[in-house]
Design a protein around this motif. Structure first.
Motif, PDB file in Angstrom:
ATOM      1  N   ARG A   1       0.818  -1.218   0.000  1.00 58.00           N
ATOM      2  CA  ARG A   1       0.000   0.000   0.000  1.00 58.00           C
ATOM      3  C   ARG A   1       0.847   1.262   0.000  1.00 58.00           C
ATOM      4  N   SER A   2       2.000   1.207   0.652  1.00 60.18           N
ATOM      5  CA  SER A   2       2.833   2.402   0.777  1.00 60.18           C
ATOM      6  C   SER A   2       3.935   2.492  -0.271  1.00 60.18           C
ATOM      7  N   SER A   3       4.168   1.394  -0.998  1.00 58.73           N
ATOM      8  CA  SER A   3       5.269   1.372  -1.959  1.00 58.73           C
ATOM      9  C   SER A   3       4.913   2.126  -3.240  1.00 58.73           C
ATOM     10  N   GLU A   4       5.832   2.941  -3.703  1.00 58.50           N
ATOM     11  CA  GLU A   4       5.641   3.647  -4.968  1.00 58.50           C
ATOM     12  C   GLU A   4       5.695   2.687  -6.153  1.00 58.50           C
ATOM     13  N   ASP A   5       6.298   1.516  -5.956  1.00 58.60           N
ATOM     14  CA  ASP A   5       6.409   0.540  -7.046  1.00 58.60           C
ATOM     15  C   ASP A   5       5.052  -0.008  -7.474  1.00 58.60           C
ATOM     16  N   PHE A   6       4.050   0.107  -6.591  1.00 61.50           N
ATOM     17  CA  PHE A   6       2.731  -0.442  -6.902  1.00 61.50           C
ATOM     18  C   PHE A   6       1.670   0.631  -7.084  1.00 61.50           C
ATOM     19  N   ALA A   7       2.040   1.872  -6.950  1.00 60.99           N
ATOM     20  CA  ALA A   7       1.198   3.019  -7.328  1.00 60.99           C
ATOM     21  C   ALA A   7      -0.240   2.904  -6.828  1.00 60.99           C
ATOM     22  N   GLY A   8      -0.403   2.482  -5.591  1.00 59.39           N
ATOM     23  CA  GLY A   8      -1.733   2.439  -5.001  1.00 59.39           C
ATOM     24  C   GLY A   8      -2.621   1.310  -5.474  1.00 59.39           C
ATOM     25  N   GLU A   9      -2.068   0.304  -6.165  1.00 55.16           N
ATOM     26  CA  GLU A   9      -2.884  -0.794  -6.685  1.00 55.16           C
ATOM     27  C   GLU A   9      -3.499  -1.629  -5.563  1.00 55.16           C
ATOM     28  N   PHE A  10      -2.874  -1.631  -4.379  1.00 48.68           N
ATOM     29  CA  PHE A  10      -3.374  -2.417  -3.253  1.00 48.68           C
ATOM     30  C   PHE A  10      -3.832  -1.511  -2.117  1.00 48.68           C
ATOM     31  N   SER A  11      -4.273  -0.306  -2.449  1.00 46.78           N
ATOM     32  CA  SER A  11      -4.638   0.671  -1.426  1.00 46.78           C
ATOM     33  C   SER A  11      -6.057   0.505  -0.899  1.00 46.78           C
ATOM     34  N   LYS A  12      -6.900  -0.276  -1.574  1.00 43.10           N
ATOM     35  CA  LYS A  12      -8.266  -0.457  -1.123  1.00 43.10           C
ATOM     36  C   LYS A  12      -8.296  -1.239   0.186  1.00 43.10           C
ATOM     37  N   GLU A  13      -9.259  -0.877   1.039  1.00 41.56           N
ATOM     38  CA  GLU A  13      -9.355  -1.514   2.346  1.00 41.56           C
ATOM     39  C   GLU A  13      -9.655  -3.005   2.239  1.00 41.56           C
ATOM     40  N   ASP A  14     -10.432  -3.397   1.213  1.00 37.33           N
ATOM     41  CA  ASP A  14     -10.818  -4.805   1.090  1.00 37.33           C
ATOM     42  C   ASP A  14      -9.846  -5.606   0.227  1.00 37.33           C
ATOM     43  N   SER A  15      -8.730  -4.977  -0.176  1.00 36.46           N
ATOM     44  CA  SER A  15      -7.747  -5.711  -0.959  1.00 36.46           C
ATOM     45  C   SER A  15      -7.092  -6.767  -0.077  1.00 36.46           C
ATOM     46  N   GLU A  16      -6.956  -7.964  -0.602  1.00 40.24           N
ATOM     47  CA  GLU A  16      -6.455  -9.090   0.185  1.00 40.24           C
ATOM     48  C   GLU A  16      -5.128  -9.570  -0.378  1.00 40.24           C
ATOM     49  N   ILE A  17      -4.186  -9.840   0.512  1.00 37.14           N
ATOM     50  CA  ILE A  17      -2.901 -10.389   0.139  1.00 37.14           C
ATOM     51  C   ILE A  17      -2.765 -11.765   0.776  1.00 37.14           C
ATOM     52  N   LEU A  18      -2.488 -12.759  -0.043  1.00 45.62           N
ATOM     53  CA  LEU A  18      -2.339 -14.125   0.434  1.00 45.62           C
ATOM     54  C   LEU A  18      -0.868 -14.519   0.414  1.00 45.62           C
ATOM     55  N   VAL A  19      -0.443 -15.218   1.441  1.00 43.21           N
ATOM     56  CA  VAL A  19       0.948 -15.632   1.568  1.00 43.21           C
ATOM     57  C   VAL A  19       1.015 -17.146   1.709  1.00 43.21           C
ATOM     58  N   GLY A  20       1.891 -17.762   0.949  1.00 39.82           N
ATOM     59  CA  GLY A  20       2.115 -19.198   1.052  1.00 39.82           C
ATOM     60  C   GLY A  20       3.588 -19.484   1.276  1.00 39.82           C
ATOM     61  N   LEU A  21       3.882 -20.648   1.819  1.00 40.61           N
ATOM     62  CA  LEU A  21       5.258 -21.093   2.013  1.00 40.61           C
ATOM     63  C   LEU A  21       5.507 -22.319   1.152  1.00 40.61           C
ATOM     64  N   LYS A  22       6.687 -22.418   0.605  1.00 37.28           N
ATOM     65  CA  LYS A  22       7.046 -23.574  -0.206  1.00 37.28           C
ATOM     66  C   LYS A  22       8.472 -23.995   0.108  1.00 37.28           C
ATOM     67  N   GLY A  23       8.824 -25.196  -0.342  1.00 34.92           N
ATOM     68  CA  GLY A  23      10.152 -25.728  -0.043  1.00 34.92           C
ATOM     69  C   GLY A  23      10.076 -26.862   0.961  1.00 34.92           C
ATOM     70  N   GLU A  24      11.161 -27.080   1.670  1.00 38.77           N
ATOM     71  CA  GLU A  24      11.244 -28.182   2.626  1.00 38.77           C
ATOM     72  C   GLU A  24      10.569 -27.805   3.944  1.00 38.77           C
ATOM     73  N   PHE A  25       9.728 -28.727   4.445  1.00 36.29           N
ATOM     74  CA  PHE A  25       9.036 -28.514   5.711  1.00 36.29           C
ATOM     75  C   PHE A  25       9.529 -29.450   6.813  1.00 36.29           C
ATOM     76  N   GLY A  26      10.529 -30.273   6.520  1.00 30.31           N
ATOM     77  CA  GLY A  26      11.085 -31.159   7.534  1.00 30.31           C
ATOM     78  C   GLY A  26      10.064 -32.173   8.026  1.00 30.31           C
ATOM     79  N   ASP A  27       9.891 -32.256   9.356  1.00 30.54           N
ATOM     80  CA  ASP A  27       8.957 -33.212   9.955  1.00 30.54           C
ATOM     81  C   ASP A  27       7.508 -32.893   9.623  1.00 30.54           C
TER      82      ASP A  27
END
Length: 220
Positions: A93-119
């Protein structure tokens, strides 16, 4: 509830350091976000379109940054993952690289993890009660992916007579934040009392089935 909010804010501040951290090979999460989330004009670097609202982070990157936090993220994802998502959302939201594309209150960001998870990297047959509440990686063959029972995520209600718009989000026990809501979709009072109502709904698949890999099943 106040303790939960304070904990989430503390984790958000913690992961804000991860956004500015640089690995030995020069990798930075901020650079990955810039490269993966948006399609850009090569000459002007202006955003042409948003490609996705999801970012997948390699597990070893988090471990290189802070092994203790990475372990806690896998062991207690409901406490740590929302803070990571909040930190990334605030950066976008604050980055100039994205020019307000994610500035809406209902905008959702999803995060996932990948790679080795061990046990915590298991097959469907090895899943048991000890994995409850933890972030696990399950490997197998998808035998069925059905849309017969979609899950309601959000409804938006609009009255063309008055211009009033309201929305409601729906959560179940798998949600990372907030208590589960009811499944019944209702028109909210300000819109329902106004007259005609137009509604739109956002659904997502809710039924996936995986089975054991053949080589592992035969050797078990």
């Amino acid at each position: 509830m106040d303790d939960n909010i304070e904990t989430r804010l503390a984790h958000k501040r913690l992961f804000a350091d991860f956004l500015s951290w640089e690995d030995d090979d020069g990798w930075r999460l901020s650079d990955q976000l810039k490269d993966e989330l948006a399609d850009r004009d090569h000459k002007t670097n202006n955003i042409l379109r948003i490609l996705s609202n999801r970012v997948d982070i390699q597990n070893y990157r988090l471990r290189n940054w802070n092994a203790g936090v990475q372990k806690q993220l896998l062991e207690r994802p409901t406490e740590y993952l929302p803070g990571l998502q909040d930190a990334i959302k605030e950066y976008l939201r604050s980055s100039e690289d994205f020019a307000g594309e994610f500035s809406k209150e209902d905008s959702e960001i999803l995060v996932g993890l990948k790679g080795e998870f061990g046990d915590l990297e298991v097959s469907p047959r090895d899943l048991n009660s000890s994995h409850l509440g933890k972030l696990v990686k399950v490997y197998g063959i998808v035998t069925r992916c059905s849309l017969v029972r979609p899950k309601l995520v959000k409804s938006v209600h609009y009255c063309p007579d008055t211009g009033v718009t309201t929305s409601r989000e729906y959560r179940d026990v798998t949600a990372l934040t907030g208590l589960p809501t009811g499944k019944l979709c209702r028109r909210t009072e300000p819109v329902a009392a106004a007259g005609r109502v137009l509604a739109s709904y956002l659904w997502e698949p809710a039924n996936r089935t995986r089975t054991q890999l053949p080589d592992l099943a035969n050797s078990a």
